[in-house]
Design an enzyme around this catalytic site. Sequence first.
Site, short mmCIF file in Angstrom:
data_model
loop_
_atom_site.label_atom_id
_atom_site.label_comp_id
_atom_site.label_asym_id
_atom_site.label_seq_id
_atom_site.Cartn_x
_atom_site.Cartn_y
_atom_site.Cartn_z
N PHE A 73 6.77 -0.06 -0.87
CA PHE A 73 6.48 1.27 -0.33
C PHE A 73 4.97 1.48 -0.20
CE2 PHE A 73 5.81 5.91 -0.83
CZ PHE A 73 6.55 6.34 0.27
N GLY A 74 4.54 1.84 1.01
CA GLY A 74 3.14 2.16 1.27
C GLY A 74 2.95 3.64 1.51
N TYR A 75 1.98 4.24 0.85
CA TYR A 75 1.72 5.68 1.01
C TYR A 75 0.27 5.97 1.34
CZ TYR A 75 0.28 4.95 -3.85
OH TYR A 75 -0.31 4.46 -4.98
N GLY A 76 -0.61 4.94 1.27
CA GLY A 76 -2.02 5.11 1.58
C GLY A 76 -2.52 3.95 2.41
N SER A 77 -3.48 3.21 1.86
CA SER A 77 -4.08 2.12 2.63
C SER A 77 -3.14 0.97 2.92
CB SER A 77 -5.33 1.60 1.91
OG SER A 77 -5.01 1.08 0.64
N GLU A 149 -3.41 -4.67 -5.74
CA GLU A 149 -3.07 -3.38 -6.34
C GLU A 149 -3.22 -3.34 -7.87
OE1 GLU A 149 -2.19 -0.59 -4.48
OE2 GLU A 149 -2.88 -1.92 -2.90
#
Length: 243
Positions: A73-77, A149
Amino acid sequence: MLASQTHCDSSGHPKNKMSGLSVTREGLRDGSLLKAARLIAGPSNTLLSDGEIETSLQKFISRISVNQDVWVFGYGSLIWNPAFEFAEKRATVLPGWHRSFCLSTFGRGTRDKPGVMLGLEPGSSCEGIAFRIGQKKIEEELLILWRREMISGAYEARWLKAETNNGPISTLAFVVKQSHRSYIGHLSEDEISQRLAYAEGPLGSCHEYLLNTLSSLKAFGISDDGLERIHSKVQEKREASRN
Protein backbone atom coordinates in the site's frame (compact mmCIF):
# COMPACT_ATOMS: atom_id res chain seq x y z
CA MET A 1 12.41 7.29 3.99
CA LEU A 2 15.27 8.98 5.86
CA ALA A 3 13.15 9.86 8.85
CA SER A 4 15.44 11.28 11.52
CA GLN A 5 17.14 14.47 12.62
CA THR A 6 19.88 16.18 10.64
CA HIS A 7 23.33 16.07 12.19
CA CYS A 8 25.61 19.11 12.00
CA ASP A 9 29.30 19.75 11.53
CA SER A 10 31.57 21.34 14.15
CA SER A 11 30.40 24.83 13.18
CA GLY A 12 26.77 23.91 13.75
CA HIS A 13 25.81 23.87 10.09
CA PRO A 14 23.71 21.01 8.71
CA LYS A 15 25.53 18.27 6.82
CA ASN A 16 23.78 18.47 3.47
CA LYS A 17 26.74 17.38 1.39
CA MET A 18 24.63 14.92 -0.56
CA SER A 19 22.40 17.50 -2.25
CA GLY A 20 20.76 16.12 -5.37
CA LEU A 21 20.37 12.66 -3.81
CA SER A 22 17.59 10.61 -5.42
CA VAL A 23 15.65 7.55 -4.33
CA THR A 24 16.20 5.16 -7.25
CA ARG A 25 15.92 1.44 -7.81
CA GLU A 26 19.62 1.27 -8.64
CA GLY A 27 20.69 3.14 -5.50
CA LEU A 28 18.58 0.88 -3.31
CA ARG A 29 19.62 -2.28 -5.09
CA ASP A 30 23.38 -1.70 -4.85
CA GLY A 31 23.22 -0.16 -1.38
CA SER A 32 24.69 3.20 -2.39
CA LEU A 33 21.64 5.14 -1.18
CA LEU A 34 21.90 3.56 2.26
CA LYS A 35 25.58 4.46 2.43
CA ALA A 36 24.74 8.06 1.49
CA ALA A 37 21.99 8.20 4.14
CA ARG A 38 24.40 7.01 6.83
CA LEU A 39 26.98 9.55 5.71
CA ILE A 40 24.44 12.36 6.04
CA ALA A 41 23.29 11.12 9.45
CA GLY A 42 26.86 11.06 10.76
CA PRO A 43 28.74 8.71 13.11
CA SER A 44 26.15 8.98 15.89
CA ASN A 45 23.26 7.91 13.65
CA THR A 46 20.78 5.29 14.78
CA LEU A 47 19.87 4.07 11.31
CA LEU A 48 19.53 0.32 10.92
CA SER A 49 22.44 -1.68 9.54
CA ASP A 50 22.17 -3.75 6.36
CA GLY A 51 22.05 -6.86 8.53
CA GLU A 52 19.21 -5.53 10.67
CA ILE A 53 17.21 -4.58 7.59
CA GLU A 54 17.67 -8.00 6.01
CA THR A 55 16.82 -9.81 9.25
CA SER A 56 13.58 -7.83 9.50
CA LEU A 57 12.76 -8.66 5.89
CA GLN A 58 13.40 -12.39 6.26
CA LYS A 59 11.18 -12.49 9.35
CA PHE A 60 8.40 -10.89 7.31
CA ILE A 61 8.93 -13.15 4.27
CA SER A 62 8.77 -16.25 6.48
CA ARG A 63 5.12 -15.43 7.15
CA ILE A 64 4.17 -15.25 3.45
CA SER A 65 2.41 -18.31 2.04
CA VAL A 66 3.97 -20.22 -0.86
CA ASN A 67 2.75 -18.96 -4.26
CA GLN A 68 1.30 -15.85 -2.63
CA ASP A 69 1.60 -12.48 -4.38
CA VAL A 70 2.17 -9.46 -2.15
CA TRP A 71 0.24 -6.19 -2.28
CA VAL A 72 2.01 -3.06 -1.02
CA PHE A 73 0.00 0.00 0.00
CA GLY A 74 1.31 3.41 -1.07
CA TYR A 75 -0.02 6.60 0.52
CA GLY A 76 2.82 9.09 -0.12
CA SER A 77 6.01 8.96 -2.14
CA LEU A 78 5.54 5.26 -2.91
CA ILE A 79 2.70 6.33 -5.23
CA TRP A 80 4.86 8.54 -7.43
CA ASN A 81 8.23 6.86 -6.96
CA PRO A 82 7.84 3.22 -5.87
CA ALA A 83 11.34 2.16 -7.11
CA PHE A 84 10.37 -1.52 -6.94
CA GLU A 85 8.90 -3.51 -9.84
CA PHE A 86 5.24 -4.54 -9.71
CA ALA A 87 2.74 -6.44 -11.85
CA GLU A 88 -0.38 -4.37 -11.17
CA LYS A 89 -1.63 -1.33 -9.27
CA ARG A 90 -5.10 -0.43 -8.01
CA ALA A 91 -6.78 2.47 -6.26
CA THR A 92 -7.33 1.20 -2.73
CA VAL A 93 -9.06 2.22 0.48
CA LEU A 94 -7.44 1.30 3.78
CA PRO A 95 -10.03 1.49 6.57
CA GLY A 96 -8.97 2.33 10.11
CA TRP A 97 -5.86 4.31 9.10
CA HIS A 98 -5.14 7.78 7.74
CA ARG A 99 -2.13 9.59 6.28
CA SER A 100 -0.71 12.48 8.26
CA PHE A 101 2.42 14.61 8.33
CA CYS A 102 3.80 13.14 11.52
CA LEU A 103 7.48 12.29 10.94
CA SER A 104 10.52 14.54 10.92
CA THR A 105 12.95 13.91 8.06
CA PHE A 106 16.55 14.85 7.35
CA GLY A 107 15.99 13.81 3.74
CA ARG A 108 14.01 16.98 3.05
CA GLY A 109 15.14 19.36 5.76
CA THR A 110 17.94 20.82 7.88
CA ARG A 111 18.40 21.65 11.55
CA ASP A 112 17.24 25.23 11.01
CA LYS A 113 14.39 24.28 8.70
CA PRO A 114 13.36 20.74 9.65
CA GLY A 115 11.35 18.70 7.18
CA VAL A 116 8.22 16.64 7.66
CA MET A 117 6.93 13.54 5.89
CA LEU A 118 3.85 11.36 5.82
CA GLY A 119 3.08 8.36 7.98
CA LEU A 120 0.07 6.11 8.50
CA GLU A 121 -1.70 6.57 11.83
CA PRO A 122 -4.77 4.85 13.33
CA GLY A 123 -8.20 6.30 12.67
CA SER A 124 -10.55 7.19 9.81
CA SER A 125 -9.54 5.76 6.40
CA CYS A 126 -6.94 6.33 3.71
CA GLU A 127 -7.24 6.24 -0.05
CA GLY A 128 -4.07 5.30 -1.88
CA ILE A 129 -2.58 2.90 -4.40
CA ALA A 130 -1.82 -0.79 -3.88
CA PHE A 131 0.92 -2.43 -5.94
CA ARG A 132 1.00 -6.18 -6.57
CA ILE A 133 4.37 -7.93 -6.57
CA GLY A 134 4.34 -11.39 -8.18
CA GLN A 135 5.47 -14.23 -5.92
CA LYS A 136 8.54 -15.00 -8.06
CA LYS A 137 9.92 -11.49 -7.42
CA ILE A 138 8.91 -11.06 -3.79
CA GLU A 139 12.33 -11.46 -2.17
CA GLU A 140 14.15 -9.21 -4.66
CA GLU A 141 11.55 -6.44 -4.70
CA LEU A 142 10.81 -6.46 -0.98
CA LEU A 143 14.54 -6.08 -0.26
CA ILE A 144 14.49 -2.86 -2.29
CA LEU A 145 11.36 -1.76 -0.44
CA TRP A 146 12.82 -2.63 2.99
CA ARG A 147 15.99 -0.68 2.26
CA ARG A 148 13.82 2.28 1.33
CA GLU A 149 11.26 2.26 4.13
CA MET A 150 12.85 0.52 7.11
CA ILE A 151 16.30 2.13 7.41
CA SER A 152 15.27 4.64 10.08
CA GLY A 153 13.19 2.23 12.17
CA ALA A 154 10.30 4.73 12.18
CA TYR A 155 7.89 2.34 10.46
CA GLU A 156 6.40 -1.03 11.30
CA ALA A 157 5.45 -3.45 8.50
CA ARG A 158 1.85 -4.66 8.95
CA TRP A 159 -0.62 -6.83 7.06
CA LEU A 160 -3.86 -4.83 6.78
CA LYS A 161 -7.23 -5.42 5.16
CA ALA A 162 -8.09 -3.05 2.30
CA GLU A 163 -10.79 -2.56 -0.32
CA THR A 164 -10.45 -2.16 -4.09
CA ASN A 165 -12.95 -2.00 -6.94
CA ASN A 166 -11.99 -5.59 -7.68
CA GLY A 167 -12.67 -6.79 -4.16
CA PRO A 168 -10.88 -6.93 -0.79
CA ILE A 169 -7.15 -7.54 -0.48
CA SER A 170 -4.64 -8.04 2.30
CA THR A 171 -1.85 -5.55 1.86
CA LEU A 172 1.53 -4.77 3.36
CA ALA A 173 1.54 -1.26 4.80
CA PHE A 174 4.19 0.73 6.63
CA VAL A 175 2.62 2.36 9.68
CA VAL A 176 4.36 4.90 11.89
CA LYS A 177 5.75 3.98 15.29
CA GLN A 178 4.43 6.69 17.55
CA SER A 179 7.13 5.86 20.08
CA HIS A 180 9.91 6.63 17.58
CA ARG A 181 12.12 9.68 18.17
CA SER A 182 11.12 11.06 14.74
CA TYR A 183 7.39 11.07 15.52
CA ILE A 184 5.99 14.61 15.60
CA GLY A 185 2.26 13.97 15.46
CA HIS A 186 1.73 16.80 17.96
CA LEU A 187 2.46 19.52 15.37
CA SER A 188 -0.35 21.90 14.39
CA GLU A 189 -1.37 22.32 10.75
CA ASP A 190 0.27 25.75 10.79
CA GLU A 191 3.58 24.26 11.96
CA ILE A 192 3.31 21.49 9.38
CA SER A 193 2.57 23.94 6.56
CA GLN A 194 5.55 26.07 7.65
CA ARG A 195 7.86 23.09 7.22
CA LEU A 196 6.27 22.07 3.94
CA ALA A 197 6.60 25.59 2.58
CA TYR A 198 10.31 26.08 3.20
CA ALA A 199 12.18 22.93 4.28
CA GLU A 200 14.64 21.42 1.83
CA GLY A 201 17.32 18.75 2.13
CA PRO A 202 19.41 16.24 0.17
CA LEU A 203 16.32 14.54 -1.30
CA GLY A 204 14.70 17.82 -2.34
CA SER A 205 12.05 20.08 -0.84
CA CYS A 206 9.03 19.26 1.29
CA HIS A 207 6.97 21.44 -1.04
CA GLU A 208 7.89 19.19 -3.96
CA TYR A 209 6.98 16.14 -1.84
CA LEU A 210 3.54 17.61 -1.12
CA LEU A 211 2.84 18.57 -4.74
CA ASN A 212 3.93 15.18 -6.08
CA THR A 213 1.70 13.39 -3.60
CA LEU A 214 -1.34 15.54 -4.42
CA SER A 215 -0.90 15.29 -8.20
CA SER A 216 -0.39 11.51 -8.05
CA LEU A 217 -3.54 11.05 -5.98
CA LYS A 218 -5.51 13.25 -8.37
CA ALA A 219 -4.30 11.15 -11.32
CA PHE A 220 -6.21 8.24 -9.75
CA GLY A 221 -9.27 10.36 -8.96
CA ILE A 222 -8.40 10.50 -5.26
CA SER A 223 -8.83 13.63 -3.15
CA ASP A 224 -7.71 14.19 0.42
CA ASP A 225 -9.35 17.12 2.20
CA GLY A 226 -6.65 17.28 4.85
CA LEU A 227 -3.83 17.47 2.30
CA GLU A 228 -5.73 20.06 0.28
CA ARG A 229 -6.25 22.22 3.37
CA ILE A 230 -2.57 22.03 4.26
CA HIS A 231 -1.63 22.76 0.64
CA SER A 232 -3.70 25.96 0.76
CA LYS A 233 -1.85 27.08 3.89
CA VAL A 234 1.49 26.27 2.28
CA GLN A 235 0.61 28.34 -0.77
CA GLU A 236 -0.42 31.27 1.42
CA LYS A 237 2.90 31.18 3.25
CA ARG A 238 4.92 30.96 0.04
CA GLU A 239 2.94 33.81 -1.52
CA ALA A 240 3.40 35.98 1.58
CA SER A 241 7.16 35.40 1.55
CA ARG A 242 7.35 36.70 -2.03
CA ASN A 243 5.52 39.94 -1.21
